[in-house]
Design an enzyme around this catalytic site. Sequence first.
Site, PDB file in Angstrom:
ATOM      1  N   LEU A 142     -23.653 -59.178 -17.906  1.00  0.00           N
ATOM      2  CA  LEU A 142     -24.432 -60.347 -17.473  1.00  0.00           C
ATOM      3  C   LEU A 142     -25.303 -60.037 -16.263  1.00  0.00           C
ATOM      4  O   LEU A 142     -26.282 -60.737 -16.011  1.00  0.00           O
ATOM      5  CB  LEU A 142     -23.484 -61.513 -17.180  1.00  0.00           C
ATOM      6  CG  LEU A 142     -22.779 -62.074 -18.426  1.00  0.00           C
ATOM      7  CD1 LEU A 142     -21.670 -63.043 -18.034  1.00  0.00           C
ATOM      8  CD2 LEU A 142     -23.782 -62.769 -19.345  1.00  0.00           C
TER       9      LEU A 142
ATOM     10  N   GLU B 214     -21.165 -67.496 -24.598  1.00  0.00           N
ATOM     11  CA  GLU B 214     -22.616 -67.720 -24.523  1.00  0.00           C
ATOM     12  C   GLU B 214     -22.928 -69.206 -24.407  1.00  0.00           C
ATOM     13  O   GLU B 214     -23.837 -69.603 -23.680  1.00  0.00           O
ATOM     14  CB  GLU B 214     -23.301 -67.173 -25.783  1.00  0.00           C
ATOM     15  CG  GLU B 214     -23.373 -65.664 -25.860  1.00  0.00           C
ATOM     16  CD  GLU B 214     -22.168 -65.049 -26.560  1.00  0.00           C
ATOM     17  OE1 GLU B 214     -21.096 -65.685 -26.596  1.00  0.00           O
ATOM     18  OE2 GLU B 214     -22.295 -63.926 -27.067  1.00  0.00           O
TER      19      GLU B 214
ATOM     20  N   ARG C 216     -22.682 -70.273 -20.974  1.00  0.00           N
ATOM     21  CA  ARG C 216     -23.558 -69.535 -20.031  1.00  0.00           C
ATOM     22  C   ARG C 216     -25.014 -69.940 -20.214  1.00  0.00           C
ATOM     23  O   ARG C 216     -25.916 -69.345 -19.630  1.00  0.00           O
ATOM     24  CB  ARG C 216     -23.439 -68.029 -20.227  1.00  0.00           C
ATOM     25  CG  ARG C 216     -22.041 -67.495 -20.263  1.00  0.00           C
ATOM     26  CD  ARG C 216     -21.655 -66.739 -19.000  1.00  0.00           C
ATOM     27  NE  ARG C 216     -20.290 -66.234 -19.117  1.00  0.00           N
ATOM     28  CZ  ARG C 216     -19.218 -66.802 -18.577  1.00  0.00           C
ATOM     29  NH1 ARG C 216     -19.330 -67.892 -17.845  1.00  0.00           N
ATOM     30  NH2 ARG C 216     -18.016 -66.287 -18.738  1.00  0.00           N
TER      31      ARG C 216
ATOM     32  N   GLU D  50     -19.377 -59.450 -31.089  1.00  0.00           N
ATOM     33  CA  GLU D  50     -20.484 -59.019 -31.958  1.00  0.00           C
ATOM     34  C   GLU D  50     -20.309 -57.552 -32.355  1.00  0.00           C
ATOM     35  O   GLU D  50     -20.528 -57.174 -33.519  1.00  0.00           O
ATOM     36  CB  GLU D  50     -21.830 -59.254 -31.259  1.00  0.00           C
ATOM     37  CG  GLU D  50     -22.102 -60.742 -31.055  1.00  0.00           C
ATOM     38  CD  GLU D  50     -23.470 -61.009 -30.468  1.00  0.00           C
ATOM     39  OE1 GLU D  50     -24.361 -61.422 -31.218  1.00  0.00           O
ATOM     40  OE2 GLU D  50     -23.647 -60.805 -29.246  1.00  0.00           O
TER      41      GLU D  50
HETATM   42  C1  1HE Z   1     -18.569 -58.330 -15.960  1.00  0.00           C
HETATM   43  C2  1HE Z   1     -18.495 -58.945 -17.226  1.00  0.00           C
HETATM   44  C3  1HE Z   1     -19.712 -59.111 -17.950  1.00  0.00           C
HETATM   45  C4  1HE Z   1     -16.508 -58.853 -16.411  1.00  0.00           C
HETATM   46  N1  1HE Z   1     -20.850 -58.681 -17.370  1.00  0.00           N
HETATM   47  N2  1HE Z   1     -19.725 -57.922 -15.443  1.00  0.00           N
HETATM   48  N3  1HE Z   1     -19.385 -62.315 -21.377  1.00  0.00           N
HETATM   49  C5  1HE Z   1     -18.695 -63.250 -20.695  1.00  0.00           C
HETATM   50  O1  1HE Z   1     -19.170 -64.316 -20.378  1.00  0.00           O
HETATM   51  C6  1HE Z   1     -17.307 -62.848 -20.281  1.00  0.00           C
HETATM   52  C7  1HE Z   1     -17.238 -62.668 -18.789  1.00  0.00           C
HETATM   53  N4  1HE Z   1     -16.004 -62.034 -18.356  1.00  0.00           N
HETATM   54  C8  1HE Z   1     -14.815 -62.684 -18.306  1.00  0.00           C
HETATM   55  O2  1HE Z   1     -14.683 -63.831 -18.714  1.00  0.00           O
HETATM   56  C9  1HE Z   1     -13.662 -61.934 -17.705  1.00  0.00           C
HETATM   57  O3  1HE Z   1     -14.205 -60.885 -16.902  1.00  0.00           O
HETATM   58  C10 1HE Z   1     -12.706 -61.286 -18.734  1.00  0.00           C
HETATM   59  C11 1HE Z   1     -11.927 -62.393 -19.471  1.00  0.00           C
HETATM   60  C12 1HE Z   1     -13.459 -60.425 -19.759  1.00  0.00           C
HETATM   61  C13 1HE Z   1     -11.705 -60.372 -17.994  1.00  0.00           C
HETATM   62  O4  1HE Z   1     -11.099 -61.084 -16.897  1.00  0.00           O
HETATM   63  P1  1HE Z   1     -10.395 -60.284 -15.728  1.00  0.00           P
HETATM   64  O5  1HE Z   1      -9.779 -61.298 -14.808  1.00  0.00           O
HETATM   65  O6  1HE Z   1      -9.493 -59.228 -16.291  1.00  0.00           O
HETATM   66  O7  1HE Z   1     -11.572 -59.455 -14.975  1.00  0.00           O
HETATM   67  P2  1HE Z   1     -12.654 -59.986 -13.917  1.00  0.00           P
HETATM   68  O8  1HE Z   1     -12.028 -59.971 -12.534  1.00  0.00           O
HETATM   69  O9  1HE Z   1     -13.266 -61.252 -14.339  1.00  0.00           O
HETATM   70  O10 1HE Z   1     -13.784 -58.880 -14.022  1.00  0.00           O
HETATM   71  C14 1HE Z   1     -13.625 -57.578 -13.477  1.00  0.00           C
HETATM   72  C15 1HE Z   1     -15.000 -57.062 -13.126  1.00  0.00           C
HETATM   73  O11 1HE Z   1     -15.780 -56.959 -14.305  1.00  0.00           O
HETATM   74  C16 1HE Z   1     -15.762 -58.030 -12.223  1.00  0.00           C
HETATM   75  O12 1HE Z   1     -16.627 -57.260 -11.397  1.00  0.00           O
HETATM   76  P3  1HE Z   1     -16.224 -56.895  -9.870  1.00  0.00           P
HETATM   77  O13 1HE Z   1     -17.351 -56.061  -9.390  1.00  0.00           O
HETATM   78  O14 1HE Z   1     -16.102 -58.240  -9.179  1.00  0.00           O
HETATM   79  O15 1HE Z   1     -14.894 -56.177  -9.953  1.00  0.00           O
HETATM   80  C17 1HE Z   1     -16.599 -58.826 -13.194  1.00  0.00           C
HETATM   81  O16 1HE Z   1     -17.757 -59.362 -12.616  1.00  0.00           O
HETATM   82  C18 1HE Z   1     -16.965 -57.739 -14.183  1.00  0.00           C
HETATM   83  N5  1HE Z   1     -17.312 -58.301 -15.483  1.00  0.00           N
HETATM   84  N6  1HE Z   1     -17.206 -59.254 -17.477  1.00  0.00           N
HETATM   85  C19 1HE Z   1     -20.841 -58.105 -16.150  1.00  0.00           C
HETATM   86  N7  1HE Z   1     -19.749 -59.646 -19.160  1.00  0.00           N
HETATM   87  C20 1HE Z   1     -26.277 -59.487 -27.177  1.00  0.00           C
HETATM   88  S1  1HE Z   1     -26.068 -60.955 -26.469  1.00  0.00           S
HETATM   89  C21 1HE Z   1     -24.399 -61.093 -26.048  1.00  0.00           C
HETATM   90  C22 1HE Z   1     -24.229 -62.221 -25.102  1.00  0.00           C
HETATM   91  C23 1HE Z   1     -22.930 -62.159 -24.400  1.00  0.00           C
HETATM   92  O17 1HE Z   1     -22.139 -61.269 -24.575  1.00  0.00           O
HETATM   93  S2  1HE Z   1     -22.638 -63.449 -23.323  1.00  0.00           S
HETATM   94  C24 1HE Z   1     -20.963 -63.304 -22.921  1.00  0.00           C
HETATM   95  C25 1HE Z   1     -20.777 -62.417 -21.733  1.00  0.00           C
END
Ligand code: 1HE
Length: 261
Positions: free
Chosen positions: A68, A134, A137, A114
């Site tokens: 993201l 999504e 978001r 996906e």
């Molecule tokens: C990230 C991302 C990410 C984690 N992009 N940095 N996807 C989402 O909306 C899912 C977002 N993520 C989450 O809901 C949670 O991170 C999890 C459920 C996957 C895991 O939770 P958790 O508690 O084990 O980890 P965390 O503490 O949330 O995340 C650890 C680190 O990973 C943290 O960064 P830090 O620098 O603070 O340690 C988070 O920011 C980072 N992180 N997920 C960037 N997705 C082709 S179009 C597709 C469109 C999509 O996929 S939209 C859905 C995106």
Amino acid sequence: MQHPDIHFERLGEKQEVAVIRLTRGAKRNALNDGLILALRDLFENMPEGVRAAVIAGEGPHFCAGLDLSELKERDAGQGLHHSRMWHAALERVQYGPVPVIAALQGAVVGGGLELASACHIRVADASTFYALPEGSRGIFVGGGGAVRIPKLIGAARMTDMMLTGRVYNAQDGERIGLAQYLVPEGAAFDKALELAVRVAQNAPLTNYALMHALPRIAEQPADQGFFTEAMMAAIAQSAPEAKTRLNDFLEGRAAKVRKQD
Ligand code: 1HE
């Protein structure tokens, strides 16, 4: 294949299984552009002798989807091309050289789902959960999910996941068709590898038919589908390997089909 966030190795007696592990665990294997392009390149340049692949993620989560942090600066045109880049990469996974088995655990969300849905078999462990955040978001799927996910679970369930943020657990995910296999926590990789070794033993033309003909036949009107099926059947059965395998069965050398417990 060298990429800092992908570990590639070959396993199996004849090194016939490619294991592709996302190694961006600190970011929950979030997929940035570099990783998506690396996946595309990897499937385009799969080494000779590889007959099946396993995709897995490092750490407790398979994949947190799109990175993201790369999203916020894009305008509409860049967004379009970005989505098309994902399409091209995941197309190489689905219609690439070998069947791909995803070993799922923890988060399989957004673009992670996906990616998983572009694979041919999904094995989930008990810690797996599925979501399409999504919806909350303010965005939409862009990695082929709108095409592939309804084929697995139906448009109504996908709509619900995106409208309400519904999260499916591992059991319910298997029940609705997000995964074909459900195994105890921590066992997804071993099961995926076991299946990959087995898939790799199939005649290559049979695997090709399943990857490239079956999904197209499923999209065709019945009359055309029957015709394409007949063509593919004729090609597959004419291969020398098919004749050897049929003879092996007829002469008592091949395994019979047995009921499973
Ligand atoms: C990230 C991302 C990410 C984690 N992009 N940095 N996807 C989402 O909306 C899912 C977002 N993520 C989450 O809901 C949670 O991170 C999890 C459920 C996957 C895991 O939770 P958790 O508690 O084990 O980890 P965390 O503490 O949330 O995340 C650890 C680190 O990973 C943290 O960064 P830090 O620098 O603070 O340690 C988070 O920011 C980072 N992180 N997920 C960037 N997705 C082709 S179009 C597709 C469109 C999509 O996929 S939209 C859905 C995106």
